[in-house]
Write an enzyme that holds these catalytic residues in place. Sequence first.
Site, PDB file in Angstrom:
ATOM      1  CG  HIS A 205      -1.164 -37.892  50.711  1.00  0.00           C
ATOM      2  ND1 HIS A 205      -1.975 -37.027  51.382  1.00  0.00           N
ATOM      3  CD2 HIS A 205      -0.316 -37.132  49.971  1.00  0.00           C
ATOM      4  CE1 HIS A 205      -1.656 -35.793  51.062  1.00  0.00           C
ATOM      5  NE2 HIS A 205      -0.653 -35.822  50.212  1.00  0.00           N
TER       6      HIS A 205
HETATM    7  C1  UD1 Z   1       1.619 -35.939  45.289  1.00  0.00           C
HETATM    8  C2  UD1 Z   1       2.343 -34.684  45.750  1.00  0.00           C
HETATM    9  C3  UD1 Z   1       1.835 -34.260  47.109  1.00  0.00           C
HETATM   10  C4  UD1 Z   1       0.336 -34.147  47.112  1.00  0.00           C
HETATM   11  C5  UD1 Z   1      -0.247 -35.473  46.665  1.00  0.00           C
HETATM   12  C6  UD1 Z   1      -1.742 -35.482  46.668  1.00  0.00           C
HETATM   13  C7  UD1 Z   1       4.638 -34.504  44.930  1.00  0.00           C
HETATM   14  C8  UD1 Z   1       6.071 -34.566  45.322  1.00  0.00           C
HETATM   15  N1  UD1 Z   1       3.772 -34.899  45.866  1.00  0.00           N
HETATM   16  O1  UD1 Z   1       1.986 -37.006  46.162  1.00  0.00           O
HETATM   17  O2  UD1 Z   1       2.386 -32.993  47.434  1.00  0.00           O
HETATM   18  O3  UD1 Z   1      -0.111 -33.782  48.387  1.00  0.00           O
HETATM   19  O4  UD1 Z   1       0.228 -35.731  45.350  1.00  0.00           O
HETATM   20  O5  UD1 Z   1      -2.248 -36.716  46.303  1.00  0.00           O
HETATM   21  O6  UD1 Z   1       4.326 -34.077  43.843  1.00  0.00           O
HETATM   22  N2  UD1 Z   1      -0.427 -43.383  42.305  1.00  0.00           N
HETATM   23  C9  UD1 Z   1      -1.453 -44.109  41.752  1.00  0.00           C
HETATM   24  N3  UD1 Z   1      -2.360 -43.458  40.973  1.00  0.00           N
HETATM   25  C10 UD1 Z   1      -2.286 -42.135  40.718  1.00  0.00           C
HETATM   26  C11 UD1 Z   1      -1.216 -41.405  41.252  1.00  0.00           C
HETATM   27  C12 UD1 Z   1      -0.296 -42.040  42.051  1.00  0.00           C
HETATM   28  O7  UD1 Z   1      -1.567 -45.301  41.978  1.00  0.00           O
HETATM   29  O8  UD1 Z   1      -3.147 -41.607  40.006  1.00  0.00           O
HETATM   30  C13 UD1 Z   1       0.538 -44.075  43.202  1.00  0.00           C
HETATM   31  C14 UD1 Z   1       1.746 -44.599  42.481  1.00  0.00           C
HETATM   32  O9  UD1 Z   1       2.143 -45.752  43.116  1.00  0.00           O
HETATM   33  C15 UD1 Z   1       2.779 -43.508  42.746  1.00  0.00           C
HETATM   34  C16 UD1 Z   1       2.400 -43.049  44.127  1.00  0.00           C
HETATM   35  O10 UD1 Z   1       0.989 -43.160  44.169  1.00  0.00           O
HETATM   36  O11 UD1 Z   1       4.078 -43.963  42.641  1.00  0.00           O
HETATM   37  C17 UD1 Z   1       2.842 -41.669  44.471  1.00  0.00           C
HETATM   38  O12 UD1 Z   1       2.344 -40.735  43.488  1.00  0.00           O
HETATM   39  P1  UD1 Z   1       3.117 -39.343  43.261  1.00  0.00           P
HETATM   40  O13 UD1 Z   1       2.450 -38.565  42.210  1.00  0.00           O
HETATM   41  O14 UD1 Z   1       4.585 -39.591  43.105  1.00  0.00           O
HETATM   42  O15 UD1 Z   1       3.000 -38.606  44.657  1.00  0.00           O
HETATM   43  P2  UD1 Z   1       1.796 -38.506  45.703  1.00  0.00           P
HETATM   44  O16 UD1 Z   1       2.138 -39.359  46.867  1.00  0.00           O
HETATM   45  O17 UD1 Z   1       0.487 -38.702  45.059  1.00  0.00           O
END
Ligand code: UD1
Length: 359
Positions: A205
């Site tokens: 991820h």
């Molecule tokens: C975040 C953390 C990462 C961690 C990971 C675990 C940061 C910079 N990164 O990355 O260190 O290892 O979490 O999962 O904080 N999304 C959903 N549903 C959710 C959450 C996210 O659909 O409940 C999708 C959305 O499209 C979002 C994308 O995932 O834009 C990325 O989510 P985000 O919280 O920005 O970062 P992660 O990639 O989850």
Amino acid sequence: MSRLLHVVGARPNFMKVAPLLRAPSPHPVEHILVHTGQHYDAAMSETFFRDLGLPAPDVNLGIGSGSHAVQTGKMMADLEPVFDRYAPDWIVVYGDVNSTLAAALVAAKKALKVAHVEAGVRSFDRSMPEEVNRVLTDQLADLCLTPGISADRNLRREGIPDERIRAVGNVMVDTLLALRPGAAKLQVPEQMGVAKGDYAVATFHRAGNVDDASTLTALLGGMSHVARTMPVLFLVHPRTRQRIKDFGLEQHAAGVRLLDPVGYLETIGLVERAALVLTDSGGLQVETTILGVPCLTAPPNTELTETVESGTNRLVAPTVEGIAAAFADVRRQERAASPPARPALWDGHAAERIVALLS
Ligand code: UD1
């Protein structure tokens, strides 16, 4: 009575806070749990609260997704009145996600004391958002609570004085050791229709891996190569699923079972009986170390060198050839009868040491 206000937001935070909320304390403590809502899907948040036995958060800010700037900025604006309302003795932040840095920055500017759990881990790659979050959070923290001596060394190199550094151990190990028996009872491999010891579990991820079409193509190709020998259960993070769709890469995952993310207990239940884990998750590198399961980590750097030194974790280039060669090596090697010796302080008592310090 000390009041500890814990800020969590994303999946890897939840297993880190859980043992602190349960830990015995030599002095009375009151815990306040604040969820920023960085992760909001049931599979990324609620399921973990349930599996880990976490109480409902005292506050959920419901921030959701956004660019780094928007997400971090919104969190800061909404955390400030919460810190004012509770006036805690310590703000406790976890790991390396945007919620971690947002909380540390608000607290530092308000002269509230900050303790950072899992301080000092470094990939030495500033292109990773997590690395930026870690370095800055450690600079802001009054107390850097580290998983072990390699992290202590990193902090000293960055000029953090000894009096701000405490090696307390790895809180993820506390959670794993506490919940492993319950996870085994769920018989997850049977539920998923795979034979114990003869399947691989994959998770990817990180932005560096999945936001780049050619890297993601290579990772899918590597998993597909492994799937010719054994079933590959790929637990697909929402971000990764979106990228596979955006780039149109479904055909590169031939033979790989693309599954939705599963909860903590199911993950552990699956990993414990896997022949192999392919990942970019820091948590899984720790968990495979304790469970004695071979792990291939891409990109080829790790924040936790202990996982490589203990012998289960191997760093691989995110290419089909890199994964295929490492997989062949794992197949050749006789699996040790028992897991390797645990790194120092990865003993299931890290949270007790932290609560004793903070209380
Ligand atoms: C975040 C953390 C990462 C961690 C990971 C675990 C940061 C910079 N990164 O990355 O260190 O290892 O979490 O999962 O904080 N999304 C959903 N549903 C959710 C959450 C996210 O659909 O409940 C999708 C959305 O499209 C979002 C994308 O995932 O834009 C990325 O989510 P985000 O919280 O920005 O970062 P992660 O990639 O989850």
